[in-house]
Design a protein around this motif. Structure first.
Motif, short mmCIF file in Angstrom:
data_model
loop_
_atom_site.label_atom_id
_atom_site.label_comp_id
_atom_site.label_asym_id
_atom_site.label_seq_id
_atom_site.Cartn_x
_atom_site.Cartn_y
_atom_site.Cartn_z
N SER A 265 47.50 -19.60 58.92
CA SER A 265 46.51 -18.83 59.69
C SER A 265 47.18 -17.89 60.69
O SER A 265 46.50 -17.10 61.35
N GLU A 266 48.51 -17.96 60.77
CA GLU A 266 49.27 -17.12 61.72
C GLU A 266 50.04 -16.04 60.96
O GLU A 266 49.99 -15.95 59.73
N ALA A 267 50.76 -15.20 61.69
CA ALA A 267 51.60 -14.17 61.09
C ALA A 267 52.70 -14.86 60.27
O ALA A 267 53.20 -15.92 60.65
N HIS A 270 47.99 -14.73 58.09
CA HIS A 270 46.63 -14.58 58.63
C HIS A 270 45.57 -14.85 57.55
O HIS A 270 44.62 -14.09 57.38
N SER A 272 42.41 -16.42 55.46
CA SER A 272 41.06 -16.88 55.76
C SER A 272 40.93 -18.35 55.37
O SER A 272 41.81 -18.94 54.74
#
Length: 416
Positions: A265-267, A270, A272
């Motif tokens: 969910s992070e760089a 990202h 969904s």
């Protein structure tokens, strides 16, 4: 739609020691697998949704990992206090009752507006989701001894699919209609399964009313039933060893699946909810290992299967460590890890049920307590470790659990 119960079972199959006149056909085994998968999925629905649920209910990031742990704690309590009832009660009635109570727990989660109600609902969901293990023991008791490993493998393949597709389905539904819709849909499916199982499953022709030390008939009271579970651990070395394997493999399993949503969910990803949940589709390959491991156990190759699977589990953390830079490495690691965990898990269940078929629910319930301890430990440790040390530290933790399991196998393989 279902026809009568006789029509539902009028297929080729073999009759097991329990359920007089009932033929455990391929269709009924498939129904067991579907029901097991749907029930156990409820323990894992929250994992791709942790960030969203935490934000909606004002839970701190450090507390979010506790959501998964709390569900597993409830599951562990259910394994000890509810699953053994299958040895003294009509299993069909027990299964249906637990499923209906599970519907209520899921509805409570769906309507929760405060963190307290939400957590109570999740704990109750975990407690009642142990109906999965009642179903596994039921299927094993209905199978002929020569096919028991294969039947346990086929039913467990449903558990594997349920665990992994839970993330996919919950992520997709959350993106379409919000995280609460996940629990509404699950409650409806659980209610439908309660009706189908009531129509199809046989009454237990003999609930196992046996002395914990021998096969003398007796009517066990509930307290005696729970104490007899502890007695089984004291007297059966194989049960203790396989429970330790279960704890370690599911600590490794939970280390991955309770924390992998965080880096995704992070760089730079990202992702969904749907994309994170889709990772579970890759892990469904593990269902193949469940069926194959059951067949290998029926051929007397359980020790070798366990060793190879534990070695694969340790190796799986090498590609998983590269997940931040390569989705291909992540996919390979997920496949290896799920294959390994399910192969050991099926072997464990087939071996321990064979120890005392009359005490199948207590054996599997007691064994699965260690599964729950391992899962809760892995979830809490992984999410906490990720917050302070990142993904690399999480992978080291998973590798440590895996290597410890391989070491235990190496020291015990000649005396098992």
């Amino acid at each position: 739609m279902l026809g009568d119960r006789r029509g539902a079972i009028r297929q080729t199959g073999e009759q097991g020691p329990e359920g007089a006149g009932f033929v455990l056909s391929r269709g009924v085994v498939a129904l067991f697998a579907v029901a097991c998968g749907a029930a156990v999925a409820n323990v894992y629905l929250s994992q791709p949704l942790l960030v969203t649920m935490g934000r909606d209910l004002a839970l701190s990031p450090a507390f979010v990992g506790g959501v998964v742990t709390l569900t597993h704690v409830g599951y562990g309590l259910g394994l000890f206090f509810l699953v053994p009832l299958g040895d003294i009660a009509d299993r069909r009635r027990l299964v249906v009752a637990q499923l209906l109570l599970l519907v209520g727990a899921l509805a409570l989660v769906a309507v929760a507006r405060t963190a307290a109600v939400f957590l109570v609902g999740l704990a109750a969901t975990g407690l009642l989701a142990v109906v999965t293990q009642t179903l596994v023991a039921f299927a094993a008791s209905l199978a002929a001894p020569a096919r028991r490993g294969r039947v346990v493998g086929q039913v467990t393949s449903g558990v594997v699919v349920g665990i992994l597709l839970a993330r996919t389905v919950s992520g997709l539904l959350a993106d379409l209609a919000g995280w609460r819709s996940v629990y509404v849909v699950s409650a409806a499916l659980t209610a439908l399964l309660a009706l189908v199982l009531y129509r199809v499953l046989p009454r237990s022709s003999k609930a196992a009313r046996v002395n914990p030390r021998n096969a003398t008939s007796t009517n066990l009271r509930y307290g005696q039933l729970l104490r007899s579970t502890l007695t089984l651990f004291a007297t059966e070395r194989l049960l203790r060893l396989r429970a330790l394997f279960g704890l370690l493999i599911f600590a490794a399993f939970s280390t991955l699946w309770s924390s992998v949503a965080l880096p995704l969910s992070e760089a730079p990803y990202h992702f969904s909810h749907s994309a994170i949940g889709a990772l579970g589709l890759i892990g469904v390959v593990g269902a193949l290992a469940a069926t194959a491991a059951g067949r290998l156990n029926d051929r007397g190759l359980s020790t070798r299967t366990t060793g190879i699977a534990l070695a694969l589990l340790a190796v799986s953390w090498l590609p998983l460590a590269l997940a931040r830079s390569s989705l291909w490495a992540l996919a390979l690691g997920v496949i290896l890890l799920d294959l390994a965990v399910q192969a050991v898990h099926v072997t464990n269940q087939a071996l321990i049920h064979a120890l005392r078929p009359d005490a199948g629910s207590r054996l599997i319930g007691g064994y699965m307590v260690f599964y729950s301890i391992g899962s809760a430990t892995g979830a809490l440790a992984a999410t906490s470790l990720y917050a302070v040390a990142g993904w690399g530290a999480v992978c080291l933790l998973g590798a440590a659990f895996s290597c410890l399991g391989l070491g235990v196998w190496a020291f015990t393989r000649h005396v098992e």
